[in-house]
Design an enzyme around this catalytic site. Structure first.
Site, PDB file in Angstrom:
ATOM      1  N   GLY A  93      -5.220   1.901  -5.093  1.00  9.88           N
ATOM      2  CA  GLY A  93      -3.875   2.258  -5.394  1.00  9.88           C
ATOM      3  C   GLY A  93      -3.478   2.306  -6.705  1.00  9.88           C
ATOM      4  O   GLY A  93      -3.921   2.687  -7.843  1.00  9.88           O
ATOM      5  N   ASP A 149     -11.678 -13.054  -6.208  1.00 11.15           N
ATOM      6  CA  ASP A 149     -10.218 -13.109  -5.384  1.00 11.15           C
ATOM      7  C   ASP A 149      -9.290 -14.112  -6.346  1.00 11.15           C
ATOM      8  O   ASP A 149      -9.734 -15.390  -6.435  1.00 11.15           O
ATOM      9  CB  ASP A 149     -10.822 -13.847  -4.085  1.00 11.15           C
ATOM     10  CG  ASP A 149      -9.383 -14.041  -3.014  1.00 11.15           C
ATOM     11  OD1 ASP A 149      -8.234 -13.900  -3.489  1.00 11.15           O
ATOM     12  OD2 ASP A 149      -9.672 -13.956  -2.067  1.00 11.15           O
ATOM     13  N   TYR A 152       7.611 -10.445   3.149  1.00 18.62           N
ATOM     14  CA  TYR A 152       7.191  -9.594   1.947  1.00 18.62           C
ATOM     15  C   TYR A 152       8.095  -9.456   1.148  1.00 18.62           C
ATOM     16  O   TYR A 152       7.753  -9.414  -0.040  1.00 18.62           O
ATOM     17  CB  TYR A 152       6.727  -7.991   2.558  1.00 18.62           C
ATOM     18  CG  TYR A 152       6.409  -7.059   1.380  1.00 18.62           C
ATOM     19  CD1 TYR A 152       5.133  -7.354   0.690  1.00 18.62           C
ATOM     20  CD2 TYR A 152       7.215  -6.023   1.171  1.00 18.62           C
ATOM     21  CE1 TYR A 152       5.017  -6.420  -0.470  1.00 18.62           C
ATOM     22  CE2 TYR A 152       6.924  -5.313   0.258  1.00 18.62           C
ATOM     23  CZ  TYR A 152       5.785  -5.147  -0.642  1.00 18.62           C
ATOM     24  OH  TYR A 152       5.469  -4.328  -1.558  1.00 18.62           O
ATOM     25  N   THR A 163      -8.999  -2.319  -7.408  1.00 17.43           N
ATOM     26  CA  THR A 163     -10.002  -1.390  -6.591  1.00 17.43           C
ATOM     27  C   THR A 163      -9.210  -0.375  -5.920  1.00 17.43           C
ATOM     28  O   THR A 163      -9.999   0.608  -5.314  1.00 17.43           O
ATOM     29  CB  THR A 163     -10.778  -2.210  -5.553  1.00 17.43           C
ATOM     30  OG1 THR A 163      -9.671  -2.965  -4.715  1.00 17.43           O
ATOM     31  CG2 THR A 163     -11.708  -3.259  -6.253  1.00 17.43           C
ATOM     32  N   THR A 191      -0.025   4.809  -1.392  1.00 20.74           N
ATOM     33  CA  THR A 191      -1.561   4.471  -1.583  1.00 20.74           C
ATOM     34  C   THR A 191      -2.034   3.931  -0.199  1.00 20.74           C
ATOM     35  O   THR A 191      -1.701   4.394   0.638  1.00 20.74           O
ATOM     36  CB  THR A 191      -1.556   3.053  -2.548  1.00 20.74           C
ATOM     37  OG1 THR A 191      -0.617   2.026  -1.950  1.00 20.74           O
ATOM     38  CG2 THR A 191      -0.643   3.624  -3.648  1.00 20.74           C
ATOM     39  N   ARG A 195     -13.802  -5.717  -4.117  1.00 21.99           N
ATOM     40  CA  ARG A 195     -14.605  -4.940  -3.608  1.00 21.99           C
ATOM     41  C   ARG A 195     -15.707  -4.348  -4.772  1.00 21.99           C
ATOM     42  O   ARG A 195     -15.243  -3.530  -5.657  1.00 21.99           O
ATOM     43  CB  ARG A 195     -13.916  -3.747  -2.888  1.00 21.99           C
ATOM     44  CG  ARG A 195     -13.159  -4.053  -1.677  1.00 21.99           C
ATOM     45  CD  ARG A 195     -12.580  -2.963  -0.882  1.00 21.99           C
ATOM     46  NE  ARG A 195     -11.269  -2.933  -1.682  1.00 21.99           N
ATOM     47  CZ  ARG A 195     -10.062  -2.151  -1.271  1.00 21.99           C
ATOM     48  NH1 ARG A 195     -10.410  -1.653  -0.121  1.00 21.99           N
ATOM     49  NH2 ARG A 195      -9.091  -2.039  -1.825  1.00 21.99           N
TER      50      ARG A 195
END
Length: 257
Positions: free
Chosen positions: A19, A62, A155, A17, A190, A41
């Site tokens: 990037g 998801d 991350y 949805t 993005t 989305r």
């Protein structure tokens, strides 16, 4: 060298949805490939459908939901159920605080999305490609999986996992007709920083100020390259940076003099 005809490819793209994911959907669909566009989305998925028509199958999902993901992949309609590229792209970064001040819930969300969501996507899709003796797993990693920077704690660790997982899966599937590639971008503009900083546009914009970052389209082109090479060629990793980005010096935290 004869490149693969993109119109022979059917992709399943998670995180479609925005990037890199949305750019990849557009890159392949514009070349005639079919795409299962997966994301949370619905309105953005429907916009892709409106743009490319019958080449797009929108799938609101998801991928952290194991049961829903297995059921959704198993019930895809023809011809989308014959996917031969799976781009496990869904992922995110949250926060940039040091480990001792980080939000534990943000850590858990990154692990759930970047690792668990990836594992569910692979386990739900790979057996069918093995059975068909043709396929390609593509992951979105990051240079953060190799190079540490302050605040990247969890991350960066999740992207190191993605890198090693991709190599280990390649060891498992070599010779089956399935290929595995990890795409490892550096500075790319993005919605990544907007998500990382909770929608704080001013803070997000500062990440790219004075630089020319890569774009989602730049990364989509790398995915396209890897996936359209002849089937006897496997690209293990593609690591890229903006031409204004490079490696930093090792930090030395000096005592006050």
């Amino acid at each position: 060298m004869s490149m693969l005809d993109p119109s022979t490819l059917t992709l399943l793209v998670t995180g479609a949805t925005s990037g890199i994911g949305a750019a990849t959907v557009r890159r392949f669909a514009s070349a005639g490939a079919r795409v299962v566009a997966v994301g949370r989305r619905a309105e953005r998925l429907e916009a892709l459908k409106a743009e490319f028509g019958d080449l797009i199958h929108p799938l609101v999902l998801d991928v952290r939901d194991e049961k829903a993901t297995f059921e959704a992949f198993a019930s895809l309609p023809a011809p989308f159920n014959a996917y031969n590229v799976v781009f496990a792209n869904a992922g995110l970064a949250l926060g940039l605080e040091p480990a001792y001040a980080a939000d534990l819930e943000e850590w858990k969300t990154m692990v759930d999305t970047n690792i668990t969501g990836l594992l569910v996507t692979v386990r739900a899709s790979l057996p069918a490609m093995i059975e068909r003796k043709q396929g390609h797993l593509v992951f979105t990693g990051s240079i953060a999986g190799d190079y540490s920077y302050p605040g990247a704690n969890v991350y960066g660790a999740t992207k190191a996992f993605v890198k090693q997982f991709s190599l280990n899966v390649w060891a498992d599937v070599a010779g089956t007709g399935v290929r595995v590639t990890n795409i490892e971008p550096g500075l790319t503009e993005t919605e990544f920083s907007m998500v990382r900083f909770g929608g704080d546009k001013e803070r997000a914009d500062k990440v790219y100020a004075g630089a020319t970052p890569m774009t989602g389209e730049d990364i989509a082109e790398q995915v396209f390259f890897a996936c359209t090479l002849p089937r006897h060629v496997n690209i293990n990793r593609i690591q890229s940076m903006s031409s204004q980005q490079s490696f930093g010096p090792l930090a030395i935290k000096r005592d006050p003099v």
